[in-house]
Design an enzyme around this catalytic site. Structure first.
Site, PDB file in Angstrom:
ATOM      1  N   ASN A 170      35.036 -25.669   6.644  1.00 52.68           N
ATOM      2  CA  ASN A 170      35.294 -24.986   5.375  1.00 52.68           C
ATOM      3  C   ASN A 170      36.680 -25.395   4.867  1.00 52.68           C
ATOM      4  OD1 ASN A 170      35.613 -23.221   3.256  1.00 52.68           O
ATOM      5  ND2 ASN A 170      35.806 -21.384   4.532  1.00 52.68           N
ATOM      6  N   TRP A 171      36.668 -26.250   3.859  1.00 51.01           N
ATOM      7  CA  TRP A 171      37.959 -26.742   3.342  1.00 51.01           C
ATOM      8  C   TRP A 171      38.674 -25.725   2.461  1.00 51.01           C
ATOM      9  CZ3 TRP A 171      36.866 -32.464   1.408  1.00 51.01           C
ATOM     10  CH2 TRP A 171      36.601 -33.275   2.526  1.00 51.01           C
ATOM     11  N   LYS A 172      37.987 -24.649   2.109  1.00 48.40           N
ATOM     12  CA  LYS A 172      38.571 -23.646   1.203  1.00 48.40           C
ATOM     13  C   LYS A 172      39.116 -24.343  -0.050  1.00 48.40           C
ATOM     14  CE  LYS A 172      39.625 -21.004   5.302  1.00 48.40           C
ATOM     15  NZ  LYS A 172      40.065 -19.736   5.799  1.00 48.40           N
TER      16      LYS A 172
ATOM     17  N   GLU B 209      32.570 -14.070  11.799  1.00 45.10           N
ATOM     18  CA  GLU B 209      33.976 -14.414  11.560  1.00 45.10           C
ATOM     19  C   GLU B 209      34.802 -13.134  11.483  1.00 45.10           C
ATOM     20  OE1 GLU B 209      34.434 -18.526   9.757  1.00 45.10           O
ATOM     21  OE2 GLU B 209      34.106 -17.162   8.092  1.00 45.10           O
TER      22      GLU B 209
ATOM     23  N   HIS C 274      31.536 -15.238   2.588  1.00 41.85           N
ATOM     24  CA  HIS C 274      32.764 -15.469   3.367  1.00 41.85           C
ATOM     25  C   HIS C 274      33.721 -14.299   3.137  1.00 41.85           C
ATOM     26  CE1 HIS C 274      36.540 -17.188   4.752  1.00 41.85           C
ATOM     27  NE2 HIS C 274      35.827 -18.080   5.419  1.00 41.85           N
TER      28      HIS C 274
ATOM     29  N   SER D 147      40.091 -19.261  13.702  1.00 43.32           N
ATOM     30  CA  SER D 147      41.137 -19.974  14.437  1.00 43.32           C
ATOM     31  C   SER D 147      40.587 -20.830  15.580  1.00 43.32           C
ATOM     32  CB  SER D 147      42.203 -18.997  14.945  1.00 43.32           C
ATOM     33  OG  SER D 147      42.816 -18.342  13.849  1.00 43.32           O
TER      34      SER D 147
ATOM     35  N   GLY E 237      37.930 -23.411   9.638  1.00 42.46           N
ATOM     36  CA  GLY E 237      38.725 -23.528   8.419  1.00 42.46           C
ATOM     37  C   GLY E 237      39.850 -24.530   8.611  1.00 42.46           C
ATOM     38  N   GLY E 238      41.023 -24.020   8.963  1.00 42.76           N
ATOM     39  CA  GLY E 238      42.231 -24.857   9.041  1.00 42.76           C
ATOM     40  C   GLY E 238      42.040 -26.156   9.813  1.00 42.76           C
TER      41      GLY E 238
ATOM     42  N   GLU F 112      36.779 -14.118   2.631  1.00 47.01           N
ATOM     43  CA  GLU F 112      37.752 -14.293   1.540  1.00 47.01           C
ATOM     44  C   GLU F 112      37.098 -14.002   0.190  1.00 47.01           C
ATOM     45  OE1 GLU F 112      39.108 -18.183   2.721  1.00 47.01           O
ATOM     46  OE2 GLU F 112      40.147 -17.287   4.432  1.00 47.01           O
TER      47      GLU F 112
ATOM     48  N   GLY G 136      42.384 -17.733  10.160  1.00 43.08           N
ATOM     49  CA  GLY G 136      43.671 -18.269   9.718  1.00 43.08           C
ATOM     50  C   GLY G 136      44.880 -17.615  10.359  1.00 43.08           C
TER      51      GLY G 136
END
Ligand code: PEP
Length: 251
Positions: free
Chosen positions: A13-15, A166, A98, A212, A233-234, A100, A172
């Protein structure tokens, strides 16, 4: 629950990261790094990059998905993207719900159910995200929250779908759930899923963990029985890190 083989699933997930040049460099590298992986790998770029990432990954086994969709297929919904448009841009998957999106856009379980149905109606697979907050876990309410999110998101019985557990407190933050906590929670989710769609169907569903994940912690998490891959993600922003996660899982 019967021992059934589930194909591992890894989502990146590049956000709201990257522009075209970064995405092209990434896509030129990732297929070579993952090689002949037996896993299903999906990149979720931001909407403006979907078409170029789809084009760059064409011919590889890596799929592309949208980070969100609107439940309607077209209309006066400024800023939104429909499942039909995702398919047109080369997508095979869509993220739904998601945390977010729930946090920043007030997405409800009911809305997320509509997104899941829109995804599958257009031929996409839905990757439906659920997860409790730190306060909910500390109050002993994690399972109650997950059960509500799950029943809500699956109210329309979308198919095909996979789930991403998640925990909000792990996204994150560098605070990964321990393999034991993740397994206990995935097992709970699979049992709750079984109540909704039946035991055999629930046993066949991928439930991936997100929060994470990195090349150091991935192997110990995926070693657990009910963890079928990751939504990353990151660490998915770097093709070396993302592929290292996939390889560390033996996929
Ligand atoms: C995510 O955004 O879905 C996620 C899991 O992020 P991170 O890996 O950075 O925690």
């Amino acid at each position: 629950m019967s021992a059934i083989q589930r194909r591992p699933l890894f989502g990146g997930n590049w956000k709201m990261h990257k522009v075209t040049a970064d995405a092209e460099a990434y896509c030129a590298k990732l297929p070579g790094l993952v090689g002949e992986s037996s896993a299903e790998i999906v990149i979720f770029p931001p909407a403006p990059l979907l078409r170029s990432v789809s084009a760059a990954l064409r011919g590889s086994s890596i799929a592309v998905g949208g980070q969100d969709i609107h439940p309607d297929s077209a209309g006066a919904f400024t800023g939104d993207v429909s499942a039909v448009q995702l398919v047109d841009a080369g997508c095979r998957w869509a993220l739904c719900g998601h945390s977010e999106r729930r946090r920043d856009h007030g997405e409800t379980d009911e809305l997320i159910a509509g997104k899941g149905l829109a995804a599958v109606a257009s031929g996409l697979s839905a990757l439906i995200c659920i997860g409790e907050s730190a306060a909910e876990r500390e109050a002993g309410r994690a399972f109650e929250v997950l059960e509500r999110q799950l029943a809500g998101a699956l109210a329309g019985r979308p198919e095909p779908f996979a789930l991403a557990y998640e925990p909000v407190w792990a996204i994150g933050t560098g605070k990964t759930a321990t393999p034991e906590t993740a397994q206990e929670t995935h097992e709970f989710i699979r049992d709750a899923l079984s109540d909704l769609i039946g035991q055999a169907a629930a046993a066949s569903k991928r439930i991936v963990y997100g929060g994470s994940v990195n090349p150091e912690n991935a192997a110990s998490l995926i070693a657990k029985r009910d963890i079928d891959g990751f939504l990353v993600g990151g660490a998915s922003l770097d093709p070396d890190q993302f592929s290292a996660i996939i390889r560390s899982c033996g996929s």
